[in-house]
Design a protein around this motif. Structure first.
Motif: not given
Length: 266
Positions: A166-184
């Motif tokens: 995966e390239s950084w471009s692939d990752i950057q556009e998915l960061l919102k979906d990746a971080v939104s559901p995370i709970s601590v």
């Protein structure tokens, strides 16, 4: 229950016959090829580059500390591990695994008060990352990286995943979906603790959580799809370390993105 294996296998008497050495009902089998166990992680024949050293903790969370030694900040390596967890989730989304569970374990103290403070700091940091991502993930790369949090995520990607598919471009556009559901969450006996529950009815798209705990995390539980472990504990018992680590299991399709932070001594 193990007494029979200490019997001499050649033992035989005229009256009783052969003794109870369990030659007919103990069979050793090889681990499945997709199982991530000690040999693939810790041995000289390890094929997974997932171990990372913790060597920067003494100023924030010393290995030996007391119940009232509450940290004001986290080791830099733990911040790095949290960013790695978010990036690993983005990679899994990119690979079509966004609907699966995704867990991180933080085990740095046996004291619940320390665990509570660590959970608060981790929660605050995840919220800061989430806010930065929401404001910048859709911008062009150079503009996005003008933000310090986004730049830290990019630098962590360079450190951990730049050689992946995966390239950084692939990752950057998915960061919102990746971080939104995370709970601590805390997993311990305190009032603020939450159940380590992965019920699909409640989390149909998989639960994404960072579990902070100590003894309650050490044995007898399963962290579904555990991707990142941060383990700052000490014991003289080899088997106890293996149980407390929680790092063995099945990681189909994402074993290469898993990471374990642990002290060199451990």
């Amino acid at each position: 229950p193990f007494a029979n294996i200490f019997i001499d296998p050649a033992s035989e008497t005229a009256m009783i016959g052969e003794d109870l050495f369990p030659k007919d009902f103990i069979l050793t089998i090889d681990a499945p090829s997709n199982y991530c166990g000690a040999l693939r992680i810790f041995s000289d024949r390890a094929d997974l580059d997932i171990l990372r050293d913790i060597s920067d903790n003494e100023d924030t969370i010393p290995l030996r500390h007391k119940i009232h030694d509450l940290p004001e900040a986290l080791p830099s390596s733990l911040y790095q591990a949290i960013r790695t967890y978010i990036l690993a989730h983005a990679i899994r989304i990119c690979r079509g695994q966004g609907g699966e569970h995704h867990s991180m374990m933080i085990n740095v103290s046996r004291f619940t008060a320390v665990q509570t403070r660590v959970k608060e700091i981790v929660h605050r940091y995840v919220d800061e990352l989430r806010s930065a991502i929401l404001l910048h993930y859709a911008l062009p790369k150079n503009e996005a990286l003008g933000n310090s949090y986004m730049r830290q995520l990019f630098e962590t990607w360079i450190d951990e995943y730049r050689n992946g598919e995966e390239s950084w471009s692939d990752i950057q556009e998915l960061l919102k979906d990746a971080v939104s559901p995370i709970s601590v969450i805390e997993v311990n006996g305190s009032r603020g603790a939450e159940a380590l529950d992965y019920n699909r009815k409640q989390w149909p798209n998989g639960r994404k959580l960072i579990a902070v705990g100590g003894l309650s995390l050490s044995r007898g539980i399963t962290l579904e799809d555990l991707s990142v472990s941060y383990f700052l504990r000490n014991t003289q018992m080899y088997d106890t370390l293996l149980q407390m680590g929680r790092w063995f299991g099945y990681r189909n399709g994402y074993e290469d993105v898993c990471r374990i932070w642990v002290t060199p001594e451990a």
